[in-house]
Enzyme design. Structure first.
Site, short mmCIF file in Angstrom:
data_model
loop_
_atom_site.label_atom_id
_atom_site.label_comp_id
_atom_site.label_asym_id
_atom_site.label_seq_id
_atom_site.Cartn_x
_atom_site.Cartn_y
_atom_site.Cartn_z
N GLU A 143 -14.25 -0.32 -10.33
CA GLU A 143 -12.78 -0.95 -10.89
C GLU A 143 -12.89 -2.36 -12.02
O GLU A 143 -13.59 -3.04 -12.35
CB GLU A 143 -11.99 -0.63 -10.05
CG GLU A 143 -11.66 0.01 -9.48
CD GLU A 143 -10.45 0.40 -8.56
OE1 GLU A 143 -9.76 -0.19 -8.14
OE2 GLU A 143 -10.34 1.91 -7.99
N HIS A 258 0.00 -2.71 -14.52
CA HIS A 258 -1.42 -2.01 -14.12
C HIS A 258 -1.11 -0.89 -15.65
O HIS A 258 -0.27 -0.32 -16.20
CB HIS A 258 -0.75 -0.54 -13.86
CG HIS A 258 -2.08 0.14 -13.68
ND1 HIS A 258 -3.08 1.11 -13.94
CD2 HIS A 258 -3.21 0.46 -12.03
CE1 HIS A 258 -4.40 1.79 -13.31
NE2 HIS A 258 -3.99 0.84 -12.43
N ARG A 305 -6.70 -6.91 -15.29
CA ARG A 305 -5.41 -5.67 -15.50
C ARG A 305 -4.57 -7.05 -16.56
O ARG A 305 -4.13 -5.70 -17.35
CB ARG A 305 -4.37 -5.21 -14.10
CG ARG A 305 -5.44 -4.34 -13.93
CD ARG A 305 -4.67 -4.13 -12.81
NE ARG A 305 -5.41 -3.30 -11.93
CZ ARG A 305 -5.01 -2.88 -10.96
NH1 ARG A 305 -4.18 -2.75 -10.08
NH2 ARG A 305 -6.55 -1.44 -10.12
N HIS A 366 3.08 -2.93 -11.74
CA HIS A 366 2.47 -2.03 -10.72
C HIS A 366 2.24 -2.64 -9.28
O HIS A 366 2.68 -2.61 -8.02
CB HIS A 366 0.89 -1.85 -10.89
CG HIS A 366 0.37 -1.56 -10.03
ND1 HIS A 366 -0.16 -0.52 -9.83
CD2 HIS A 366 -1.07 -1.72 -9.84
CE1 HIS A 366 -0.89 0.54 -9.10
NE2 HIS A 366 -1.88 -0.27 -9.19
N ARG A 401 -3.95 -9.87 -9.48
CA ARG A 401 -5.36 -9.61 -7.82
C ARG A 401 -6.61 -8.27 -8.47
O ARG A 401 -6.31 -8.07 -9.71
CB ARG A 401 -4.42 -8.27 -7.15
CG ARG A 401 -4.78 -7.47 -6.37
CD ARG A 401 -3.76 -7.00 -5.22
NE ARG A 401 -2.87 -4.88 -6.60
CZ ARG A 401 -3.37 -4.34 -6.73
NH1 ARG A 401 -4.97 -4.00 -5.99
NH2 ARG A 401 -2.68 -3.36 -6.90
P1 FAD Z 1 4.42 -0.05 1.26
O1 FAD Z 1 3.62 1.07 1.98
O2 FAD Z 1 5.06 -0.15 -0.06
O3 FAD Z 1 5.42 -0.15 2.29
C1 FAD Z 1 6.85 0.03 2.30
C2 FAD Z 1 6.85 0.03 3.81
O4 FAD Z 1 8.86 -0.81 3.43
C3 FAD Z 1 7.87 1.46 3.26
O5 FAD Z 1 8.03 2.62 4.41
C4 FAD Z 1 9.49 1.07 2.38
O6 FAD Z 1 10.24 2.19 3.16
C5 FAD Z 1 10.10 0.22 4.03
N1 FAD Z 1 11.28 -0.42 3.45
C6 FAD Z 1 10.94 -1.52 2.08
N2 FAD Z 1 12.22 -1.65 2.75
C7 FAD Z 1 12.92 -1.08 3.48
C8 FAD Z 1 14.63 -1.72 3.82
N3 FAD Z 1 15.35 -2.40 3.22
N4 FAD Z 1 14.95 -0.70 5.24
C9 FAD Z 1 13.79 -0.32 5.72
N5 FAD Z 1 12.90 0.06 5.63
C10 FAD Z 1 12.26 -0.44 4.43
N6 FAD Z 1 -3.76 -0.40 -3.91
C11 FAD Z 1 -5.43 -1.33 -3.12
O7 FAD Z 1 -5.66 -2.07 -3.10
N7 FAD Z 1 -6.22 -0.19 -3.93
C12 FAD Z 1 -5.54 1.13 -5.00
O8 FAD Z 1 -5.68 1.99 -4.84
C13 FAD Z 1 -3.97 0.89 -4.62
N8 FAD Z 1 -3.76 2.05 -6.05
C14 FAD Z 1 -2.10 1.81 -5.73
C15 FAD Z 1 -1.63 2.90 -7.28
C16 FAD Z 1 -0.51 2.91 -6.53
C17 FAD Z 1 0.08 4.02 -7.15
C18 FAD Z 1 0.24 2.01 -6.35
C19 FAD Z 1 1.80 1.89 -6.42
C20 FAD Z 1 0.28 1.07 -5.52
C21 FAD Z 1 -1.46 0.95 -5.80
N9 FAD Z 1 -1.95 -0.05 -4.77
C22 FAD Z 1 -2.76 0.02 -4.73
C23 FAD Z 1 -1.21 -1.44 -4.11
C24 FAD Z 1 -0.99 -0.79 -3.21
O9 FAD Z 1 -0.67 0.48 -2.47
C25 FAD Z 1 0.12 -1.65 -2.02
O10 FAD Z 1 0.31 -2.96 -2.56
C26 FAD Z 1 -0.05 -1.25 -0.56
O11 FAD Z 1 0.00 -0.43 -0.26
C27 FAD Z 1 1.48 -1.86 0.33
O12 FAD Z 1 1.75 -1.56 1.70
P2 FAD Z 1 2.81 -2.41 2.75
O13 FAD Z 1 2.51 -1.52 3.76
O14 FAD Z 1 2.69 -3.39 2.05
O15 FAD Z 1 4.10 -1.52 1.16
C1 SIN Z 2 -5.78 2.58 -9.40
O1 SIN Z 2 -6.21 2.87 -8.83
O2 SIN Z 2 -5.99 1.70 -10.56
C2 SIN Z 2 -4.70 1.31 -8.73
C3 SIN Z 2 -5.90 0.15 -8.15
C4 SIN Z 2 -5.39 -0.66 -7.70
O3 SIN Z 2 -3.55 -1.08 -7.66
O4 SIN Z 2 -5.32 -1.91 -6.63
#
Ligand code: FAD
Ligand code: SIN
Length: 532
Positions: A143, A258, A305, A366, A401
């Protein structure tokens, strides 16, 4: 999704509005640890704690269905040094520091990157399946910003694989109580310590959860913006809650766009076209069919990015189009289909045959690089309050990032915080303080929606990244809107949708204020005492 309804239209909300009673008796629940969020950060933390002390009672909250979160949609994978012949920790560290533009915390970077193999092994132990190459070893993708192939993945659905497997693991834990459709509105404070949270449960009952440790794992804030890859639930709630409680935030201006989200102007969540596809050889073209990103960086489509998004944004202005093109027509189509089935299928369903057609793309908000300031174990500036995952600011990402470093950060901090909590929690007692209840109120949904739509209309790539004048102007507009909102709805915390909208507005204000040149920030702080 496997577990619940998804909302993609801007006019759809996931909260029930059919509760008519005004006053509710507040329920009070006690637990040892309350974790707000069931993405990778929250789920892994619950699992790590349970492995070390299955007697600790954990309450795990999710705003809508258990699996609706950023993690679920992650495509590319997790950055991990695995091939120690070609690659090294040093190279991954340097790539991360370079992407972060000199403001990463080097110690944090070194720690997270050297922990990666051990954390990956644990994920595999918990049942996460990752793609293998022909020799049976982990297949390593490429990537942007990475000097080596080092992205482990499950096709282009890495997040879905992680989320579903971890849900299965956590649902089996006897000490973990999962509450879905629970909206946490605010943190509870007593003598400057965090003693839990208050919010609305799935029946809109006002509920306080008192805990010895409160962990924000609430994810990102992409929904603040007009175009985003984030789902409907990513509204900056954790950041806004922490901010209202007086916790320190940092680097909120660094919102990562992104470069290659599918151009879908009507969707509240734009479908992502994973960067791994550019790693596989895809080109970005303007309307003259030129590969223009090389004008910005010798790595072209595989620059970091910030650079690729800037190049696209400039190009869109120059050509006066709202999109540019991703071209994969020259790539082997059968391999493409096998490697990227999610993208392939989504495109086909939308009438795009990727072997013949160009894919319309545009940058989308993103990832929130900044967030709630935490130390090396995830502790915030408020006692007994912790933050992990995307809502936190650890110092790993700096100003930008590196791709696939965020799932890694979430799992490393989940591990480190668990290790610390199991040792230190016994000395803390649950608060017996008398709590002030909040009240549930019915709302006019559309009236609040207007504020959201207006906010998202203000918040674009250019609002942050074109020039100071523009940022100042948008800041003033959002500030005005915030005042209007406060006058109209004095009790922002009386309904989930209302509170969530307020969180969006507050998060936008925080992002914009942080983006202003320093002199204006001081001025605006003096001028506007109402801004939290
Ligand atoms: P999240 O997975 O977003 O979970 C948040 C949680 O908090 C949810 O359960 C939600 O319901 C809860 N919540 C929020 N507010 C409240 C509230 N007020 N009350 C109760 N619950 C609440 N990163 C990578 O490293 N590799 C990748 O390939 C990648 N691809 C991505 C693709 C996409 C489309 C996106 C959007 C992001 C991507 N990222 C990637 C970034 C990565 O997915 C996220 O940064 C990471 O998953 C965040 O995890 P988290 O557990 O912190 O939050
Ligand atoms: C992607 O698959 O392009 C997202 C990867 C990331 O957000 O780290």
């Amino acid at each position: 999704g496997t577990f619940g309804q998804r909302n993609h239209q801007k006019s759809v909300t996931s909260y029930s509005t059919n509760v008519s009673s005004k006053l509710k008796i507040m329920q009070k629940k006690e637990t040892d640890i309350v974790i707000i969020g069931t993405g990778l950060a929250g789920l892994a933390l619950a699992k790590y704690i349970s492995e070390q002390n299955p007697n600790l009672q954990i309450t795990l909250l999710s705003k809508t269905s258990i699996d609706e979160c950023n993690t679920y949609y992650a495509q590319g994978g997790i950055a991990v040094v695995h091939d120690f012949i070609k690659d090294s920790y040093q190279q991954h560290i340097e790539d991360t520091l370079l992407a972060g533009k000199g403001i990463c915390d080097k110690k944090v970077v070194e720690h997270v990157i050297t922990e990666a193999p051990a954390r990956l092994e644990k994920l595999i132990q918990w049942g996460v399946e990752l793609d293998k190459n022909n020799s049976g070893d982990l297949d390593l993708g490429l990537e942007g910003g990475h000097s080596q192939n080092r992205i482990v993945h499950h096709k282009d659905k890495t997040g879905l694989e992680i989320e579903t497997k971890l849900i299965q693991v956590v649902q089996k834990l006897a000490n973990v109580t999962i509450k879905t459709s629970f909206f946490a509105t605010d943190l509870l404070l007593e003598n400057q310590k965090c003693i839990g949270i208050i919010g609305f449960d799935s029946k809109s009952e006002v509920t306080a959860i008192v805990a010895k440790a409160t962990v924000l794992a609430t994810g990102g804030s992409g929904q603040v913006f007009d175009v985003t890859s984030n789902p409907f639930v990513s509204t900056g709630d954790g950041v806004a809650m922490a901010h209202r409680a007086g916790a320190k935030l940092n680097k909120m201006k660094y919102i990562q766009f992104h470069p290659t989200a599918l151009y879908e102007p009507d969707k509240s969540q734009a479908f992502l076209i994973t960067e791994a596809i550019r790693g596989f050889g895809a080109h970005i073209l303007n309307h003259k069919m030129e590969r223009f990103v090389f004008q910005y960086h010798p790595d072209g489509e595989l620059a970091t990015r910030d650079i690729v998004s800037k190049a696209i944004s400039d190009q869109m202005k120059k050509e006066n189009f709202k999109l540019v093109w991703l071209d994969v027509r020259h790539l082997p189509s059968e391999t493409f289909k096998t490697k990227f089935p999610k993208v392939y299928t989504y495109c086909s369903k939308n009438g795009i045959d990727v072997s013949k057609d160009l894919i319309p793309i545009a940058p989308a908000a993103h990832y929130q690089c900044g967030g709630i300031v935490v130390d090396e174990i995830g502790a915030t500036s408020i006692q007994q309050l912790y933050a992990i995952g995307e809502c936190s600011y650890t110092g790993l990402h700096g100003a930008n990032r590196l791709a696939s470093n965020s799932l890694l950060e979430a799992i490393v901090y989940a591990h480190d915080l668990a290790k610390n909590l199991v040792v230190n929690i016994d000395v803390i007692k649950n608060s017996t303080a008398k709590l002030t209840p909040i009240y549930y109120k019915n709302i006019y949904h559309d009236e609040i929606l207007q504020f959201r739509n207006q906010l998202q209309h203000f918040m674009k790539y250019d609002s942050l990244y074109s020039n100071n004048k523009k940022t100042e102007k948008v800041f003033e507009m959002v500030n005005e809107m915030s005042k209007e909102f406060n006058i109209k709805f004095k009790k922002y915390n009386s309904h989930p949708f209302l509170c969530e909208t307020y969180n969006l507005i507050q998060t936008a204000e925080i992002i914009l204020k942080d983006s202003l040149p320093k002199r204006n920030r001081i001025k605006s702080a003096k001028k506007d005492k109402t801004t939290p």
